[in-house]
Motif scaffolding. Structure first.
Motif, mmCIF file in Angstrom:
data_model
loop_
_atom_site.group_PDB
_atom_site.id
_atom_site.type_symbol
_atom_site.label_atom_id
_atom_site.label_comp_id
_atom_site.label_asym_id
_atom_site.label_seq_id
_atom_site.Cartn_x
_atom_site.Cartn_y
_atom_site.Cartn_z
ATOM 1 N N GLN A 1 5.472 -13.189 -8.921
ATOM 2 C CA GLN A 1 5.128 -14.090 -7.820
ATOM 3 C C GLN A 1 3.658 -13.961 -7.458
ATOM 4 O O GLN A 1 2.950 -14.966 -7.296
ATOM 5 N N VAL A 2 3.149 -12.762 -7.357
ATOM 6 C CA VAL A 2 1.757 -12.556 -6.976
ATOM 7 C C VAL A 2 0.818 -13.115 -8.037
ATOM 8 O O VAL A 2 -0.095 -13.902 -7.745
ATOM 9 N N PHE B 1 -1.904 -7.857 -1.800
ATOM 10 C CA PHE B 1 -0.673 -8.621 -1.686
ATOM 11 C C PHE B 1 0.565 -7.764 -1.419
ATOM 12 O O PHE B 1 1.541 -8.259 -0.852
ATOM 13 N N THR B 2 0.541 -6.534 -1.814
ATOM 14 C CA THR B 2 1.716 -5.684 -1.589
ATOM 15 C C THR B 2 1.336 -4.209 -1.657
ATOM 16 O O THR B 2 0.367 -3.839 -2.338
ATOM 17 N N THR B 3 2.102 -3.397 -0.958
ATOM 18 C CA THR B 3 1.949 -1.943 -1.047
ATOM 19 C C THR B 3 3.131 -1.319 -1.777
ATOM 20 O O THR B 3 3.194 -0.099 -1.902
ATOM 21 N N ASP B 4 4.057 -2.151 -2.243
ATOM 22 C CA ASP B 4 5.247 -1.661 -2.937
ATOM 23 C C ASP B 4 4.842 -1.081 -4.295
ATOM 24 O O ASP B 4 4.295 -1.777 -5.155
ATOM 25 N N ALA B 5 5.115 0.208 -4.501
ATOM 26 C CA ALA B 5 4.672 0.900 -5.716
ATOM 27 C C ALA B 5 5.288 0.307 -6.976
ATOM 28 O O ALA B 5 4.620 0.209 -8.021
ATOM 29 N N ALA B 6 6.554 -0.082 -6.902
ATOM 30 C CA ALA B 6 7.222 -0.635 -8.080
ATOM 31 C C ALA B 6 6.614 -1.974 -8.479
ATOM 32 O O ALA B 6 6.423 -2.255 -9.673
ATOM 33 N N VAL B 7 6.288 -2.813 -7.499
ATOM 34 C CA VAL B 7 5.659 -4.112 -7.788
ATOM 35 C C VAL B 7 4.268 -3.900 -8.386
ATOM 36 O O VAL B 7 3.888 -4.545 -9.370
ATOM 37 N N GLY C 1 4.770 -10.171 1.541
ATOM 38 C CA GLY C 1 4.793 -8.997 0.662
ATOM 39 C C GLY C 1 4.933 -7.692 1.408
ATOM 40 O O GLY C 1 5.498 -6.726 0.878
ATOM 41 N N HIS C 2 4.497 -7.660 2.653
ATOM 42 C CA HIS C 2 4.592 -6.437 3.452
ATOM 43 C C HIS C 2 5.951 -6.293 4.140
ATOM 44 O O HIS C 2 6.182 -5.302 4.840
ATOM 45 N N LEU C 3 6.836 -7.276 3.927
ATOM 46 C CA LEU C 3 8.214 -7.118 4.416
ATOM 47 C C LEU C 3 9.056 -6.305 3.443
ATOM 48 O O LEU C 3 10.039 -5.689 3.826
ATOM 49 N N GLY C 4 8.697 -6.359 2.134
ATOM 50 C CA GLY C 4 9.449 -5.616 1.133
ATOM 51 C C GLY C 4 9.702 -6.430 -0.113
ATOM 52 O O GLY C 4 9.456 -7.641 -0.159
#
Length: 439
Positions: free
Chosen positions: A265-266, A334-340, A40-43
């Motif tokens: 997915q998460v 699980f992620t830092t992506d704002a859109a996710v 998840g931290h890859l993008g």
């Protein structure tokens, strides 16, 4: 005077078997959660690629669930009838089939990886990521199936501790390897796939060693293998119903947006993790119900069935409360992506709400599988998929419902299965005694 030793109560036996089974069941989805967090931290594109690749590989395994559940059902009845060697022999034949089928799947998968990923992924970048991951991860297909067969016969003879050690050994080492390969060595998503194969290789090797240590013939017996496949046919169709649902959900999410499929997915991996946690009760119930029916003790089988159903409801409600409380914290792991992160609440509250329903549904699956009632499960699940999940999930694509539509479909699916399972439990028609189920 010799003092008679009272057999352990069904509830105590249930808990004794369920605790190590929980470790086995939780290990794989817990590893997948670690994998999801690392990737998840890859993008978003890499997370979407993992989602598509992982769901394809999972459905390959799902289609072969009879290697575990069918073997457990047959081995448990034979074990209950005092025929341990025959119970272990079921494991020999299922392991042979696992190895042969796994090699066939590996070959077919290499040819189909690209067209399948392009079909399921919503954009070219996500599809390319999925293809690369899948081509490597497919080398673990024979190993996954061998592990499934090993779990099946060991559960049937009520040995839950060795599977726990075997699975933890593989997944534990791979959990360390995954971030090292993905980020440390800079292998990206491919590092995740390699770590998966390492886990499967270690576990499968340990299961094969356990089978060799039982002192039974390891020869292929076509007639016995055919008997397993006949029972497995219904479980394969049951797996196909699940496969159609989960693949459809991923495809709809992928065609919504990369952020939507990443969020799905998460939350879906969390849901699968909790499903496996609740399945610990189902695995214990399967072993105990099969053993009781194999020993001609119908009353004990009925008591186990009702007790595990109550436990499933209570545990499901507890999990619902826990993950409701974690809603503001856990997604950020699980992620830092704002859109996710913005998409995730659309699925999260469905995930929380269905836990008590899932708790009952999953344990009832274990009861009925332990009884060898695969035909009923096959038909009931297919109806729930065709009449509940699939119409709603595909309507959500055309109507733009996104994750709300996908998780509404899952809720309808579970409610239909709940009604079917409770009706079957109350009828008592599933409780057929004998070392081998007839009919």
């Amino acid at each position: 005077m010799v003092q008679q030793v009272e057999p352990a109560s069904p509830l105590r036996q249930l808990i004794t078997l369920a605790v190590p089974a929980l470790g086995v069941l939780a290990a794989e989805p817990l590893y997948l959660l670690v994998d999801t967090a690392v990737v998840g931290h890859l993008g978003a594109a890499q997370l979407a690629g993992l989602s598509v690749g992982a769901i394809v590989l999972a459905q390959v395994a799902q289609q072969m669930t009879f290697l575990t559940f069918g073997t457990t059902a047959r081995a448990a009845r034979l074990h209950g009838a005092g025929r341990r060697a025959d119970a272990v022999a079921e494991g020999v034949q299922s392991t042979w089939f696992a190895a042969l089928a796994g090699l066939a799947l590996l070959t077919a998968g290499q040819l189909l990886a690209e067209p399948v990923a392009n079909l399921l992924a919503g954009d070219a970048r996500s599809a390319a990521a999925a293809v690369g991951w899948l081509r490597i991860a497919l080398f673990g297909a024979p190993l996954i199936l061998i592990t499934m067969a090993g779990n099946g016969w060991l559960r049937g003879v009520q040995d839950m501790r060795r599977p726990l050690r075997f699975v933890l050994a593989g997944n534990g080492i791979s959990a360390v390897l995954c971030p090292l390969l993905v980020h440390g060595l800079g292998w990206g998503l491919n590092g995740s796939a390699i770590a998966n194969v390492v886990a499967q290789l270690i576990s499968a090797t340990l299961f094969v060693r356990a089978l060799r240590g039982e002192g039974v013939s390891l020869r292929l017996a076509p007639s016995q293998l055919w008997a397993q496949l006949t029972y497995g046919r219904d479980l394969a169709l049951l797996g196909l119903a699940f496969q159609a649902c989960w693949v459809s959900a991923t495809a709809v999410a992928a065609h919504t947006s990369a952020a939507a499929v990443g969020a799905h997915q998460v939350v879906f991996q969390l849901w699968m993790f909790l499903a496996f946690v609740l399945d610990a009760l189902a695995v214990a119930a399967q072993a105990l119900v099969g053993s009781a029916l194999g020993g001609n003790d119908r009353g004990r089988a009925l008591r186990v069935a009702w007790q595990v159903t109550g436990c499933g409801l209570v545990f499901g409600a507890a999990l619902s409360a826990v993950f409701a409380a974690l809603s503001g914290v856990l997604p950020h792991v699980f992620t830092t992506d704002a859109a996710v992160l913005a998409e995730m609440p659309k699925a999260w509250w469905f995930f929380v709400a269905v836990q008590p329903v899932g708790g009952v549904v999953f344990v009832l699956d274990g009861v009925l599988l332990g009884a060898g009632d695969a035909k009923f499960l096959r038909t009931g699940t297919a109806c729930a998929a065709l009449l509940g999940f699939l119409p709603v999930v595909w309507a959500s694509l055309s109507l733009g419902w996104g994750l709300v539509g996908i998780w509404s479909a899952l809720t309808v699916f579970l409610l239909i299965r709940l009604g079917n399972g409770v009706w079957r439990l109350r009828s008592g028609r599933w409780a057929v005694v004998g070392a081998v189920r007839q009919g």
